[in-house]
Design an enzyme around this catalytic site. Sequence first.
Site, short mmCIF file in Angstrom:
data_model
loop_
_atom_site.label_atom_id
_atom_site.label_comp_id
_atom_site.label_asym_id
_atom_site.label_seq_id
_atom_site.Cartn_x
_atom_site.Cartn_y
_atom_site.Cartn_z
N CYS A 107 0.87 -1.18 0.00
CA CYS A 107 0.00 0.00 0.00
C CYS A 107 0.91 1.23 0.00
CB CYS A 107 -0.85 -0.06 1.27
SG CYS A 107 -1.87 1.39 1.52
N CYS A 114 -3.08 15.42 2.45
CA CYS A 114 -4.18 15.34 1.48
C CYS A 114 -5.12 16.51 1.74
CB CYS A 114 -4.94 14.02 1.65
SG CYS A 114 -6.32 13.84 0.49
N CYS A 121 -10.29 10.57 8.49
CA CYS A 121 -8.97 10.17 7.99
C CYS A 121 -7.87 11.02 8.61
CB CYS A 121 -8.96 10.33 6.47
SG CYS A 121 -7.33 10.05 5.74
N GLY A 191 -2.82 10.39 0.76
CA GLY A 191 -3.04 11.23 -0.40
C GLY A 191 -4.13 10.74 -1.33
N GLU A 192 -4.57 11.64 -2.20
CA GLU A 192 -5.59 11.33 -3.20
C GLU A 192 -4.87 11.20 -4.55
OE1 GLU A 192 -8.91 10.56 -3.71
OE2 GLU A 192 -8.11 10.53 -5.73
N SER A 223 -7.17 4.00 -5.61
CA SER A 223 -8.31 4.28 -4.74
C SER A 223 -8.58 5.78 -4.75
CB SER A 223 -7.99 3.82 -3.31
OG SER A 223 -9.04 4.15 -2.43
N SER A 245 -13.97 5.39 -2.68
CA SER A 245 -14.28 5.57 -1.27
C SER A 245 -15.65 6.21 -1.14
CB SER A 245 -13.22 6.46 -0.62
OG SER A 245 -12.00 5.76 -0.59
N LEU A 246 -16.64 5.38 -0.87
CA LEU A 246 -18.03 5.84 -0.86
C LEU A 246 -18.41 6.39 0.53
CD1 LEU A 246 -20.28 5.82 -2.99
CD2 LEU A 246 -21.06 3.66 -2.01
N HIS A 247 -18.40 5.54 1.51
CA HIS A 247 -18.54 5.90 2.93
C HIS A 247 -19.90 6.43 3.35
CE1 HIS A 247 -14.36 5.08 3.03
NE2 HIS A 247 -13.97 6.20 2.46
N ASN A 322 -10.62 2.97 11.86
CA ASN A 322 -9.43 2.95 12.72
C ASN A 322 -9.31 4.29 13.41
OD1 ASN A 322 -8.29 0.29 12.14
ND2 ASN A 322 -8.15 1.08 10.06
N1 SAH Z 1 -7.44 9.17 -1.06
C1 SAH Z 1 -7.79 7.89 -1.50
C2 SAH Z 1 -6.80 6.82 -1.14
C3 SAH Z 1 -6.19 6.89 0.23
S1 SAH Z 1 -7.28 6.56 1.57
C4 SAH Z 1 -9.18 7.53 -1.03
O1 SAH Z 1 -9.71 8.23 -0.19
O2 SAH Z 1 -9.72 6.56 -1.54
C5 SAH Z 1 -7.46 4.79 1.46
C6 SAH Z 1 -8.69 4.25 2.16
O3 SAH Z 1 -8.58 4.35 3.58
C7 SAH Z 1 -9.95 5.00 1.79
O4 SAH Z 1 -11.02 4.16 1.51
C8 SAH Z 1 -10.18 5.78 3.04
O5 SAH Z 1 -11.49 6.21 3.12
C9 SAH Z 1 -9.80 4.81 4.10
N2 SAH Z 1 -9.62 5.41 5.41
C10 SAH Z 1 -9.18 6.66 5.67
N3 SAH Z 1 -9.16 6.88 7.00
C11 SAH Z 1 -9.59 5.75 7.59
C12 SAH Z 1 -9.76 5.35 8.96
N4 SAH Z 1 -9.45 6.17 9.96
N5 SAH Z 1 -10.20 4.12 9.20
C13 SAH Z 1 -10.47 3.28 8.17
N6 SAH Z 1 -10.32 3.59 6.89
C14 SAH Z 1 -9.89 4.82 6.59
FE1 SF4 Z 2 -7.88 10.58 3.52
FE2 SF4 Z 2 -8.36 9.63 1.04
FE3 SF4 Z 2 -10.00 11.44 2.18
FE4 SF4 Z 2 -7.55 12.16 1.43
S1 SF4 Z 2 -9.21 11.48 0.10
S2 SF4 Z 2 -8.55 12.72 3.33
S3 SF4 Z 2 -6.39 10.31 1.89
S4 SF4 Z 2 -9.62 9.34 2.88
#
Ligand code: SAH
Ligand code: SF4
Length: 395
Positions: A107, A114, A121, A191-192, A223, A245-247, A322
């Site tokens: 990874c 970011c 995050c 990062g994104e 991602s 990353s839907l969430h 997390n």
């Molecule tokens: N920026 C990109 C890739 C990096 S984050 C993105 O957002 O997809 C990678 C993954 O980790 C994403 O799905 C993000 O939502 C998840 N993530 C970020 N913070 C987290 C946390 N505290 N606990 C669990 N997953 C988390």
């Molecule tokens: Fe974190 Fe990805 Fe959101 Fe950036 S885009 S803040 S790396 S979860």
Amino acid sequence: MHADPINLLGLDAPALTQLVGQWGGKPFRARQLQRWVHQRGVSQFDEMTDLAREFRAQLGQHCVVQAPTVLTQQRSTDGTRKWLFDVGQGNAIESVFIPEDDRGTLCISSQAGCNVGCRFCSTGHQGFNRNLTTAEIIGQLWFAKNVLMQDAGSARLEAAGNVQVGNAPAGHALASPDPRAISNVVMMGMGEPLLNYEPVLAAVRLMLDDNAYGLSRRRVTVSTSGVVPMMDRLSQDCPVALAVSLHAPNDALRDQLVPLNKKYPLVELLAACERYLEFAPRDFITFEYVMLDGVNDTDQHARELIQIARRVRCKLNLIPFNPFPGSGLLRSPANRIRAFSQQLMDAGIVTTVRKTRGDDIDAACGQLAGEVKDRTRLREKLTMKTSIPIKEIRP
Ligand code: SAH
Ligand code: SF4
């Protein structure tokens, strides 16, 4: 030597061919060089024995092969490994290697910090520092691959009853490499990736290149939090596996959790996913969904999510949140995650719950903060936690 030598880790095949061509070298020379650098992990040009002496001298004069400097390496009790790299000016990035029975996933990070600013995050909380270069992105893979090859080499030597040789040249594997050690790369670190498009694209191309890392498109995952126009570009330039990353299953909630949603709301994001699927190497998109207690994990959220998942061919990956200091959020309880995933599966949606790995070294998703601003504190923290002493490592 020029003031700024060219870091060969940052050049994809066309760029390297062009550079070598400037010196009158044929394209196959560039391919040879690429194999030395990326496949064999050699950084010293005089060790590239099948390259002509003058060519090596030219390379030595103008180029380097340099991964970011490693500050710390940690190994979890479950085998997960984490590296913290210094990328200058107090910035650090992290990479995590997760070994599993049938694959090894690295990874990696695409930016220091970011600016999407997702609520849950820790990278987002840190803010944006800067984009990584292609060399810094590929450097994480180059470095990790070399360390893992060296480990595999020493393990084999030990198994054969040999004493480890201490004078192996820098950048060499000690024994024949196991190229499958890293079988998958996911851009899920800091990062994104789609907001650092060109450097990420060149790095992804190197990951796929048969003369470099030779990974299949299905095993390289970008991602994204949903940068719609760049998803379209990626589908044209270099379609690889895509995780989104839907969430949240509705705009009101997603606006709060992933602020980028205000710019690219769900209807646009889902349409972009459908367009991507026409070119994707896999016939589904992975939707990531972080499970936040009382925020996005109710039966009603699951029902809304089912509606979304029926519109796009997808798999759902539920990620137990997390926690990190100051987030003000909690992980959904295990029984809630189970019930939520069951509700999705009962509706026929392929759903997995991500195992948390490397918990003891803060290597899980969203915990990669790359904090080195206060190195003293970081070192104290790591000394308390790690099973491996902190040292500077250069393969
Ligand atoms: N920026 C990109 C890739 C990096 S984050 C993105 O957002 O997809 C990678 C993954 O980790 C994403 O799905 C993000 O939502 C998840 N993530 C970020 N913070 C987290 C946390 N505290 N606990 C669990 N997953 C988390
Ligand atoms: Fe974190 Fe990805 Fe959101 Fe950036 S885009 S803040 S790396 S979860």
